[in-house]
Every structure is written in structure tokens, then in C-alpha cells.
Design an enzyme around this catalytic site. Structure first.
Site, PDB file in Angstrom:
ATOM      1  N   CYS A 137       0.798  -1.233   0.000  1.00  0.00           N
ATOM      2  CA  CYS A 137       0.000   0.000   0.000  1.00  0.00           C
ATOM      3  C   CYS A 137       0.829   1.281   0.000  1.00  0.00           C
ATOM      4  O   CYS A 137       0.257   2.369  -0.132  1.00  0.00           O
ATOM      5  CB  CYS A 137      -0.956  -0.005   1.186  1.00  0.00           C
ATOM      6  SG  CYS A 137      -1.808  -1.581   1.369  1.00  0.00           S
ATOM      7  N   HIS A 272      -4.319   8.113   5.140  1.00  0.00           N
ATOM      8  CA  HIS A 272      -4.403   6.741   4.628  1.00  0.00           C
ATOM      9  C   HIS A 272      -5.827   6.226   4.854  1.00  0.00           C
ATOM     10  O   HIS A 272      -6.413   5.655   3.948  1.00  0.00           O
ATOM     11  CB  HIS A 272      -3.361   5.870   5.327  1.00  0.00           C
ATOM     12  CG  HIS A 272      -3.195   4.530   4.712  1.00  0.00           C
ATOM     13  ND1 HIS A 272      -2.865   4.359   3.379  1.00  0.00           N
ATOM     14  CD2 HIS A 272      -3.317   3.281   5.224  1.00  0.00           C
ATOM     15  CE1 HIS A 272      -2.798   3.064   3.107  1.00  0.00           C
ATOM     16  NE2 HIS A 272      -3.067   2.390   4.205  1.00  0.00           N
ATOM     17  N   HIS A 309      -9.863   1.084  -1.373  1.00  0.00           N
ATOM     18  CA  HIS A 309      -8.414   0.969  -1.168  1.00  0.00           C
ATOM     19  C   HIS A 309      -7.791   0.496  -2.476  1.00  0.00           C
ATOM     20  O   HIS A 309      -8.123  -0.568  -2.985  1.00  0.00           O
ATOM     21  CB  HIS A 309      -8.125  -0.015  -0.041  1.00  0.00           C
ATOM     22  CG  HIS A 309      -6.737   0.109   0.517  1.00  0.00           C
ATOM     23  ND1 HIS A 309      -5.647   0.494  -0.242  1.00  0.00           N
ATOM     24  CD2 HIS A 309      -6.258  -0.095   1.780  1.00  0.00           C
ATOM     25  CE1 HIS A 309      -4.565   0.510   0.517  1.00  0.00           C
ATOM     26  NE2 HIS A 309      -4.910   0.172   1.755  1.00  0.00           N
TER      27      HIS A 309
END
Lengths: 380, 181
Positions: A137, A272, A309
Site C-alpha cells: 500500500c 491513509h 483501497h
């Protein structure tokens, strides 16, 4: 140290291609989640993801190529012999599945991350360093950080950075099995009733150059990358540090480089914000550490509430979203916000975009294993 | 600098030799050269990555078996780098990357770039490749890459006193042959 500027970008999310799709969806606070028809979701706890709606999505190579075409056109950029191509990708998992299913005509080389980078470099005629960043990520944020270091130090004058992830069954199944996916098809970062994340399609490519190189060819910088930093939690292989220690350290490194160690000039944070149990309080604590008593005055939002995401593409797509916040003077909201988790006590720009004079913004990302990255963007 | 072609199991890591190999070479290097974890970075490179874990997960999926989330985590080198960072208190940057050619040079160049940062004193560089499986064999054939003859890892601790890399590039074996300062 050379100043690093952004001169062009191409982007794709479940909302479609380009900046206007992001303005409509992300800044409009419109979640893009729906049951995906890309594979049989019957075996899974949730069918939801943020996909473009196509049963047969483009391959990562095609999506990256399209984004690169848009980025170099926007920048009016021609790759040079030393132009680096740096991409966050773990390879094309849809291709991996097709290979093991024994399908014919599979481009099995697309499962090798660095091969996708070579294809992109060939497409734009770049002959410099080519690297795939595979650290999940934070992968594409790491690519941008690497490029900034190369350009700032004078090792080269330009880099094309990218990142891509397209929803497929391999990763979907693992996140579902790990009970990380939202149960009700909604992603509610920082809210008390959040139940997890959802995956989304994402890809972006940005052109980074030294300010002097951009000036020489008459290019107009869209933004300056004023600071960058990375740090690790040294805490756990999968959970973030509960006080967000690594995230705070990465942000502080980036802010020191930007000449603003206390973050006094930061007008917005693109968080995030995964909407998972552990991330959101940890990230909130980390931002308290960064901004101190000013923390509750700095707007923070998670655009994963609309895009999902994007895994390896998260860093670079959110970098583009942050850039648009600077250039448009609008803060994207945290969509689906209900009631704040008691341990999440910042200004999360709930549900509605907000006009703001944003001169500087901080973009943070984190990944399992305790990886953290931070980028400071500044309006020219 | 250390090399290994196998490593003892690492607690919590299953199925693949990838993570034990990384742990073995990194662990030995860091034990032999203790330092300030706050001023240390880790860089891991592998062209193909942990194909054992990645492809096991894929074949299980196709076989209709319940997916094991551990396999996602462990197929990504974040997990073992996170494990090492905790073990040695390393809070500097963690990077994992892949290059088609000259991975050794890419790793050393990355370490060199990281050492521009005055907040870092040293970078542990780790390169690792597995022999692979049918999928990686097919990919290597298509790409004209030589398949590794054996599982292999190398770790090299680089600081500002380390001599600059020789021109002409290094593959991982050449990286292992590199003179230490």
C-alpha cells in the site's frame, strides 16, 4: 538541492478516467462501491468493490499505458535518455489466476512487476532507471519518494512514476478471508461504526521534473513536491503501531525536508484512512504527534471512502487527489461519515467538500509490516 | 556481507523458503554489525518475488479452497521486512523493489540514494531469488531471463565508507562477490 515539480498526470479510478471524474466522485463525496461482476463473489462475505463495471477489465499494462499517455500529453513532456520509470505494482494478479486456470493466450510475463515497468518505459520512450516498487500500500508513494531523491540530488532531471491495482479475485479472496472488508458495502473511515475497507480500481502516472528542467522547456508546474519521507514502525508484521509512531516519523521527515518541521504551513492532510479497526485511531494519534496542539485545526480526509483501497496505486492516486485539492482550492470529504470514533478526534471534513485556500498539503500512506510514507505538496 | 541458499524456519512464516532466506542473511549481517536502528534502512530486491507463496495461494483459489490471508501477507516482502525491523528496532525507511536486469546495481544505487539523507547512517541491502515454478519458468522463458539454479539470498550492509559500485553492473551473485570495505 533541485526543486521537484509535477508537470503532468493521468489518473483512473472507478469513477472513470481523468481529473473531472475524480472531481465528480471523490470531491462530490459519492462512493463508487457496488457488487462487482468481475468474478463470482458467491463464496465471499461481501460482493462489493469499487470497479469500473466492466466484467473484463483492462490489464494493468493497458491502464498504466493510458495514464502515461495522458500524463506526458498534459506535461508536454518527451522522455529523455535518463528519464527514470518507477512504478508501484505487484504484477498483474488477474493474469496469474488465468495462468493457473490454464487459459490460452495469457501474457504470463505480466505477472512479473518489473516487466510492467519495462513495458511502460518502452511506451513513452524512457531509457533511464526502471524499477517496480512492490511494498503493497505504500508502493507508488515509495516510487514518488525515490524519484524525488533522484531529481533533488541532481542524479537526473525527470522521472515518470506510476502505480496500478485493478480489483481481481486473488487479493479480494484474501482480504475477505482476513475479514478486512466492510460488511455492509460502505467504507466509513474514522467513524465509530466502521467495519472495514473495500478494494477499488486505481491507476495513475505522474511526470516529475526538476524545476529548472521544466522551466527550460516552458512547462507549467502544477505543484512542487516540497518534502518526502519514509519510516517504519518496528512494531508488528501486520498491525500498525497504536500511536502511529512510524507514520508520524515519516511525516516529520517530510516536513523537515520541506522546511516546516512542526507542520505549521500544512493546510490539509490526505490520510491513509482505511476504515479498519486498527488503522484509523493509530493514524489519528500519529497526526496528533505531528501537529501537536494545532492538530484539531488541520482538516484531514480519507478519500478511500469513495475510491476504495487502491493498494499499490493508493499512494499515487491520492497524490493526484491532493494535487487537485491544491489547484482547485477544495478539500475532498470523508464520505459516509456518521459519528466519530471516540479515539478519532480530528476534523475529518465529513461528507461534504469544503472550499479552502490550500497552499500546502500532506499526503500519508501506510502498509502492513509497518511501512509509512509521507509527501508534502505545495501550490506553485 | 552474507549469503545463503537456505535458512531455518522463521516463526509465523510458512510454506516458502523466501522469507527464511531473507531473514537468515539479514539476521547474520545485522548481528555481526550492530548499529542504531533509527539510522538504518532496509532495501529488499527480487525480480520474481516469493513465487512459492503467491502461486500456492493462486492454485488454492482455483481449487475452490478457503483463502488464507496469511498467504497474501507473506507473499509480500513487507511482512519479513516488518519482522526484521521489529527484531532489530529499525525505524528508518523500508523499501522493496523489483528490476528486470541488473538487480544488484539497482539495490546498490538505491542504498546510495538513501544515504544522501543525513538522518541515515547505513542501509541493509538484501537480494533474493527462488528457483520458482511452472509459472515463473514460463515468464522467464518469455522474457529471456535466466532461471535461478537454486534458491539464493545475499545481504550487504552499506554505509558511507563503502566503496562506490563498479561499473558494468552486478547480478545478485556478483553482488555477493563484491569486496567488503
Amino acid at each position: 538541492m533541485a526543486e521537484v515539480v509535477v508537470t503532468g498526470f493521468g489518473v483512473r479510478t472507478a469513477f472513470g478516467r481523468g481529473a473531472d471524474a475524480i472531481r465528480r466522485g471523490v470531491f462530490g463525496g459519492v462512493p463508487s462501491f457496488a457488487p462487482t461482476t468481475r468474478f463470482d463473489t458467491g463464496p465471499y462475505r461481501t460482493p462489493n468493490a469499487a470497479t469500473t463495471g466492466s466484467d473484463k477489465p483492462d490489464s494493468q499494462r493497458d491502464v498504466l499505458g493510458d495514464c502515461a499517455d495522458e500524463a506526458v500529453e498534459m506535461a508536454g513532456f518527451t522522455a529523455r535518455d535518463d528519464t527514470a520509470v518507477l512504478v508501484g505494482t505487484s504484477g498483474d494478479f488477474a493474469t496469474l489466476t488465468r495462468f493457473w486456470r490454464g487459459e490460452a493466450g495469457v501474457d504470463v510475463a505480466d505477472t512479473v512487476p518489473a516487466h510492467l515497468v519495462d513495458l511502460l518505459a518502452a511506451r513513452i520512450g524512457a531509457a533511464g532507471q526502471r524499477l517496480a516498487f512492490t511494498n503493497a500500500c505504500v508502493a507508488s508513494a515509495s516510487a514518488i519518494i525515490h524519484a524525488c531523491g533522484l531529481i533533488a540530488s541532481g542524479r537526473l532531471e525527470s522521472a515518470v512514476c506510476g502505480g496500478a491495482y485493478l480489483v481481481e479475485e486473488e487479493v479480494f479472496a484474501k482480504f475477505d478471508s482476513g475479514r478486512a472488508l466492510s460488511r455492509d458495502g460502505v467504507v466509513r473511515p474514522f467513524s465509530v461504526d466502521r467495519s472495514g475497507m473495500l478494494l477499488g480500481d486505481g491507476a495513475a502516472v505522474v511526470v516529475l521534473e526538476s524545476a529548472s528542467a521544466a522551466r527550460r522547456r516552458g512547462a507549467r508546474p502544477l505543484a512542487t513536491v516540497a518534502g518526502w519521507g519514509a519510516a517504519s514502525d518496528a512494531f508488528h508484521v501486520s498491525r500498525p503501531h497504536p500511536q502511529g509512531a512510524g507514520l508520524a516519523a515519516a511525516a516529520q521527515r517530510a516536513l523537515r525536508r520541506a522546511g516546516d518541521p512542526d507542520g505549521l504551513l500544512v493546510d490539509y492532510v490526505n490520510a491513509h484512512g482505511t476504515a479498519t479497526k486498527f488503522n484509523d485511531p493509530a493514524e489519528t494519534q500519529g497526526l496528533h504527534e505531528v501537529f501537536g496542539t494545532r492538530a484539531d485545526q488541520v482538516p484531514v480526509s480519507s478519500t478511500k471512502s469513495t475510491t476504495g483501497h487502491l493498494l499499490e496505486a493508493a499512494g499515487i492516486v491520492e497524490f493526484v487527489i491532493t494535487l487537485l485539492a491544491l489547484t482547485d482550492g477544495v478539500l475532498p470529504p470523508t464520505a459516509n461519515f456518521t459519528e466519530a470514533d471516540p479515539s478519532c478526534d480530528l476534523d475529518y471534513v465529513p461528507n461534504t467538500a469544503r472550499d479552502a485556500d490550500v497552499r500546502r498539503a500532506l499526503n500519508v500512506n501506510a502498509a502492513f509490516g509497518g511501512f509509512n510514507t509521507a509527501l508534502v505538496l505545495e501550490r506553485p | 556481507m552474507t549469503t545463503a541458499t537456505s535458512g531455518p524456519p522463521v516463526s509465523g512464516f510458512i510454506e516458502s523458503e523466501f522469507n527464511p532466506l531473507v531473514h537468515e542473511v539479514a539476521h547474520r549481517c545485522l548481528l555481526e554489525h550492530p548499529g542504531d536502528g533509527a539510522r538504518t534502512a532496509l532495501v529488499l530486491g527480487s525480480t520474481i518475488g516469493d513465487s512459492t507463496t503467491t502461486d500456492l495461494a493462486s492454485t488454492l483459489l482455483i481449487g475452490g479452497q478457503v483463502s488464507n490471508p496469511l498467504l497474501f501477507m507473506q507473499a509480500t516482502s513487507n511482512a519479513i521486512l516488518g519482522f526484521l525491523s521489529k527484531e532489530f528496532g529499525i525505524t528508518g525507511p523500508l523499501v522493496s523493489l523489483s528490476a528486470m536486469t541488473d538487480l544488484g546495481s539497482a539495490l546498490l544505487d538505491t542504498a546510495d540514494l538513501l544515504l544522501d539523507d543525513e538522518e541515515l547512517d547505513r542501509v541493509l541491502v538484501v537480494g533474493v531469488e527462488l528457483t520458482g515454478n511452472d509459472r515463473t519458468a514460463a515468464a522467464c522463458l518469455e522474457l529471456g531471463l535466466e532461471r535461478p539454479g537454486e534458491d539464493f539470498a545475499v545481504a550487504l550492509l552499506v554505509d558511507r565508507d563503502t566503496p562506490p559500485r563498479q561499473p558494468g553492473g552486478h547480478d545478485l551473485r556478483r553482488l555477493a562477490e563484491r569486496p567488503t570495505p
